[in-house]
Design a protein around this motif. Structure first.
Motif, PDB file in Angstrom:
ATOM      1  N   VAL A 214      -0.011  12.770 -18.463  1.00 35.08           N
ATOM      2  CA  VAL A 214      -0.923  11.623 -18.431  1.00 35.08           C
ATOM      3  C   VAL A 214      -0.237  10.475 -17.716  1.00 35.08           C
ATOM      4  O   VAL A 214       0.913  10.144 -18.015  1.00 35.08           O
ATOM      5  N   CYS A 215      -0.939   9.871 -16.777  1.00 35.03           N
ATOM      6  CA  CYS A 215      -0.418   8.694 -16.076  1.00 35.03           C
ATOM      7  C   CYS A 215      -1.594   7.823 -15.659  1.00 35.03           C
ATOM      8  O   CYS A 215      -2.535   8.312 -15.024  1.00 35.03           O
ATOM      9  N   ALA A 216      -1.552   6.553 -16.051  1.00 27.22           N
ATOM     10  CA  ALA A 216      -2.642   5.626 -15.739  1.00 27.22           C
ATOM     11  C   ALA A 216      -3.983   6.175 -16.213  1.00 27.22           C
ATOM     12  O   ALA A 216      -4.987   6.074 -15.516  1.00 27.22           O
ATOM     13  N   ALA A 217      -3.975   6.789 -17.406  1.00 25.28           N
ATOM     14  CA  ALA A 217      -5.184   7.328 -18.056  1.00 25.28           C
ATOM     15  C   ALA A 217      -5.800   8.495 -17.296  1.00 25.28           C
ATOM     16  O   ALA A 217      -6.957   8.837 -17.519  1.00 25.28           O
ATOM     17  N   GLN A 218      -5.038   9.109 -16.387  1.00 24.21           N
ATOM     18  CA  GLN A 218      -5.513  10.286 -15.653  1.00 24.21           C
ATOM     19  C   GLN A 218      -4.514  11.427 -15.846  1.00 24.21           C
ATOM     20  O   GLN A 218      -3.431  11.238 -16.387  1.00 24.21           O
ATOM     21  N   LEU A 219      -4.909  12.627 -15.411  1.00 21.72           N
ATOM     22  CA  LEU A 219      -3.995  13.762 -15.423  1.00 21.72           C
ATOM     23  C   LEU A 219      -3.404  13.926 -14.030  1.00 21.72           C
ATOM     24  O   LEU A 219      -4.137  13.983 -13.039  1.00 21.72           O
TER      25      LEU A 219
ATOM     26  N   ARG B 208       0.914  -1.344 -11.095  1.00 25.93           N
ATOM     27  CA  ARG B 208       2.338  -1.223 -10.812  1.00 25.93           C
ATOM     28  C   ARG B 208       2.856   0.162 -11.184  1.00 25.93           C
ATOM     29  O   ARG B 208       4.016   0.465 -10.977  1.00 25.93           O
ATOM     30  N   VAL B 209       2.011   0.964 -11.818  1.00 26.56           N
ATOM     31  CA  VAL B 209       2.408   2.316 -12.194  1.00 26.56           C
ATOM     32  C   VAL B 209       2.134   3.257 -11.029  1.00 26.56           C
ATOM     33  O   VAL B 209       0.992   3.508 -10.680  1.00 26.56           O
ATOM     34  N   PRO B 210       3.175   3.779 -10.379  1.00 30.96           N
ATOM     35  CA  PRO B 210       2.963   4.582  -9.172  1.00 30.96           C
ATOM     36  C   PRO B 210       2.484   6.001  -9.436  1.00 30.96           C
ATOM     37  O   PRO B 210       1.832   6.604  -8.611  1.00 30.96           O
ATOM     38  N   CYS B 211       2.838   6.568 -10.600  1.00 31.72           N
ATOM     39  CA  CYS B 211       2.494   7.965 -10.908  1.00 31.72           C
ATOM     40  C   CYS B 211       3.076   8.924  -9.883  1.00 31.72           C
ATOM     41  O   CYS B 211       2.563  10.025  -9.695  1.00 31.72           O
ATOM     42  N   VAL B 212       4.114   8.493  -9.204  1.00 35.86           N
ATOM     43  CA  VAL B 212       4.778   9.343  -8.216  1.00 35.86           C
ATOM     44  C   VAL B 212       6.278   9.127  -8.352  1.00 35.86           C
ATOM     45  O   VAL B 212       6.743   7.984  -8.388  1.00 35.86           O
TER      46      VAL B 212
ATOM     47  N   PHE C 124       4.681   8.405 -16.530  1.00 37.17           N
ATOM     48  CA  PHE C 124       4.146   9.629 -17.111  1.00 37.17           C
ATOM     49  C   PHE C 124       4.387   9.687 -18.621  1.00 37.17           C
ATOM     50  O   PHE C 124       5.401   9.208 -19.123  1.00 37.17           O
ATOM     51  N   ALA C 125       3.442  10.321 -19.324  1.00 36.23           N
ATOM     52  CA  ALA C 125       3.547  10.535 -20.772  1.00 36.23           C
ATOM     53  C   ALA C 125       2.827  11.831 -21.107  1.00 36.23           C
ATOM     54  O   ALA C 125       2.104  12.394 -20.284  1.00 36.23           O
ATOM     55  N   THR C 126       3.034  12.317 -22.329  1.00 39.23           N
ATOM     56  CA  THR C 126       2.330  13.510 -22.782  1.00 39.23           C
ATOM     57  C   THR C 126       1.813  13.282 -24.185  1.00 39.23           C
ATOM     58  O   THR C 126       2.430  12.582 -24.985  1.00 39.23           O
ATOM     59  N   ASP C 127       0.654  13.857 -24.481  1.00 40.04           N
ATOM     60  CA  ASP C 127       0.061  13.749 -25.806  1.00 40.04           C
ATOM     61  C   ASP C 127       0.169  15.070 -26.564  1.00 40.04           C
ATOM     62  O   ASP C 127      -0.323  15.185 -27.679  1.00 40.04           O
ATOM     63  N   VAL C 128       0.818  16.062 -25.946  1.00 40.31           N
ATOM     64  CA  VAL C 128       0.962  17.382 -26.560  1.00 40.31           C
ATOM     65  C   VAL C 128       2.171  17.357 -27.495  1.00 40.31           C
ATOM     66  O   VAL C 128       3.241  16.871 -27.115  1.00 40.31           O
TER      67      VAL C 128
ATOM     68  N   ALA D 213       5.018  19.820 -24.246  1.00 39.58           N
ATOM     69  CA  ALA D 213       5.454  19.141 -25.467  1.00 39.58           C
ATOM     70  C   ALA D 213       6.787  18.414 -25.292  1.00 39.58           C
ATOM     71  O   ALA D 213       7.138  17.571 -26.119  1.00 39.58           O
ATOM     72  N   HIS D 214       7.522  18.729 -24.228  1.00 33.20           N
ATOM     73  CA  HIS D 214       8.795  18.054 -23.995  1.00 33.20           C
ATOM     74  C   HIS D 214       8.581  16.579 -23.687  1.00 33.20           C
ATOM     75  O   HIS D 214       7.640  16.210 -22.978  1.00 33.20           O
ATOM     76  N   THR D 215       9.474  15.761 -24.200  1.00 32.89           N
ATOM     77  CA  THR D 215       9.437  14.343 -23.859  1.00 32.89           C
ATOM     78  C   THR D 215       9.698  14.177 -22.363  1.00 32.89           C
ATOM     79  O   THR D 215      10.633  14.785 -21.831  1.00 32.89           O
ATOM     80  N   PRO D 216       8.874  13.416 -21.650  1.00 30.71           N
ATOM     81  CA  PRO D 216       9.096  13.237 -20.213  1.00 30.71           C
ATOM     82  C   PRO D 216      10.506  12.743 -19.921  1.00 30.71           C
ATOM     83  O   PRO D 216      11.092  11.982 -20.701  1.00 30.71           O
ATOM     84  N   SER D 217      11.045  13.185 -18.797  1.00 26.64           N
ATOM     85  CA  SER D 217      12.386  12.774 -18.394  1.00 26.64           C
ATOM     86  C   SER D 217      12.394  11.286 -18.049  1.00 26.64           C
ATOM     87  O   SER D 217      11.348  10.647 -17.922  1.00 26.64           O
ATOM     88  N   ALA D 218      13.594  10.738 -17.899  1.00 24.72           N
ATOM     89  CA  ALA D 218      13.716   9.310 -17.570  1.00 24.72           C
ATOM     90  C   ALA D 218      12.986   8.957 -16.272  1.00 24.72           C
ATOM     91  O   ALA D 218      12.247   7.959 -16.230  1.00 24.72           O
ATOM     92  N   PRO D 219      13.146   9.747 -15.187  1.00 20.65           N
ATOM     93  CA  PRO D 219      12.391   9.422 -13.970  1.00 20.65           C
ATOM     94  C   PRO D 219      10.879   9.512 -14.177  1.00 20.65           C
ATOM     95  O   PRO D 219      10.124   8.715 -13.620  1.00 20.65           O
ATOM     96  N   GLU D 220      10.430  10.486 -14.994  1.00 20.31           N
ATOM     97  CA  GLU D 220       8.996  10.610 -15.265  1.00 20.31           C
ATOM     98  C   GLU D 220       8.486   9.406 -16.035  1.00 20.31           C
ATOM     99  O   GLU D 220       7.417   8.860 -15.731  1.00 20.31           O
ATOM    100  N   LYS D 221       9.251   8.973 -17.039  1.00 24.30           N
ATOM    101  CA  LYS D 221       8.849   7.789 -17.800  1.00 24.30           C
ATOM    102  C   LYS D 221       8.786   6.566 -16.907  1.00 24.30           C
ATOM    103  O   LYS D 221       7.870   5.744 -17.010  1.00 24.30           O
ATOM    104  N   GLN D 222       9.776   6.428 -16.028  1.00 22.85           N
ATOM    105  CA  GLN D 222       9.820   5.286 -15.125  1.00 22.85           C
ATOM    106  C   GLN D 222       8.609   5.270 -14.197  1.00 22.85           C
ATOM    107  O   GLN D 222       8.112   4.210 -13.825  1.00 22.85           O
ATOM    108  N   ALA D 223       8.133   6.457 -13.840  1.00 21.25           N
ATOM    109  CA  ALA D 223       6.965   6.554 -12.962  1.00 21.25           C
ATOM    110  C   ALA D 223       5.653   6.399 -13.739  1.00 21.25           C
ATOM    111  O   ALA D 223       4.587   6.384 -13.140  1.00 21.25           O
TER     112      ALA D 223
END
Length: 200
Positions: free
Chosen positions: A64-69, A39-43, A111-115, A99-109
Motif C-alpha cells: 500500500v502506498c498513497a492509498a493505492q496498491l 511528497r510520497v513518491p511510491c518509487v 510503502f506499508a502493508t496491512d497483511v 506480512a513482512h515489515t517493509p524495509s527501510a527504503p520501502e518505508k522511506q518511499a
C-alpha cells in the motif's frame, strides 16, 4: 518629495476604488490552487532496490502506498523447479512476504502493508477445485487493504489459475470464493473490494 508622496497616495486610492468597483476584494491571503503534489513518491531508487535484493526467486508483491496498491520487487526462497508448479508453496511464500515489515527504503518511499503474519495456506480440500487455496483463517476476516493486497499479489503469480483469478476460502466448510484483481481495486483498495463469486 511631498508631491511624490501625494501622487502615490492618490494612485493607491484610485486603484483601491477600481478594484472595489469591479467586485474584487483585495486580500493578503494567497489564492488556493488546490493541494500540492504528494511528497510520497511510491518509487524506490535503483540503489535501494539493489541493496535489498537477495538470492532467491524474484517475485512482485503489492504493498500500500498513497492509498493505492503498488508493486514492489522481492525474492522468495523456493526451489526453482517449484516456482511455477507448486501453487500452495508459492502462495505461502507470497503471503509471508506481504506480512513482512517493509524495509527501510520501502518505508522511506511510503510503502506499508496491512497483511498480518501467522496465516497458513493449504491446498484444496476434498471436493474443492484443484486450484483452490485454503487459509487457516477466513479471507473474509481480513481488512479491505489486506484482502486486496493478497488477491492482487496472487493474481499476478503462479498461485492463480489460468484466468488470473484466485479461489480462496477459510478452513473446513468455509465457502470458497473466486476473487479478481481489477484496476479499480488497485487504485482504491480501501473502498473497492475485489469482485467475488461463490464457488461452493
Amino acid at each position: 518629495m511631498n508631491r511624490r508622496r501625494l501622487r502615490a497616495a492618490l494612485l493607491a486610492t484610485a486603484l483601491t476604488g477600481t478594484l472595489a468597483g469591479c467586485g474584487i476584494r483585495s486580500t493578503e491571503v494567497p489564492t488556493d490552487f488546490g493541494p500540492g503534489p504528494s511528497r510520497v513518491p511510491c518509487v524506490m531508487s535503483g540503489s535501494s532496490i539493489a541493496s535489498q535484493s537477495t538470492s532467491g526467486v524474484p517475485v512482485q508483491v503489492f504493498l500500500v502506498c498513497a492509498a493505492q496498491l503498488v508493486t514492489v520487487d522481492r525474492s522468495v526462497r523456493i526451489p526453482a523447479e517449484k516456482a511455477t508448479s507448486d501453487r500452495v508453496r508459492i502462495a505461502q511464500a507470497l503471503l509471508d512476504e506481504l506480512a513482512h515489515t517493509p524495509s527501510a527504503p520501502e518505508k522511506q518511499a511510503g510503502f506499508a502493508t496491512d497483511v498480518r503474519g501467522g496465516t497458513v495456506v493449504s491446498g484444496p480440500a476434498e471436493g474443492d477445485p484443484e486450484d483452490a487455496l485454503r487459509f487457516s483463517s477466513s479471507p473474509e476476516d481480513l481488512s479491505a487493504f489486506a484482502l486486496a493486497q493478497i488477491v492482487c499479489t496472487f493474481a499476478d503469480s503462479a498461485a492463480a489459475g489460468d484466468d488470473r483469478e484466485v479461489i480462496m476460502g477459510g478452513p473446513g466448510d468455509d465457502p470458497l470464493r473466486r476473487y479478481e484483481c481489477t484496476q479499480a481495486v488497485r487504485q482504491r483498495p480501501g473502498t473497492v473490494a475485489p469482485p467475488t463469486e461463490t464457488v461452493k
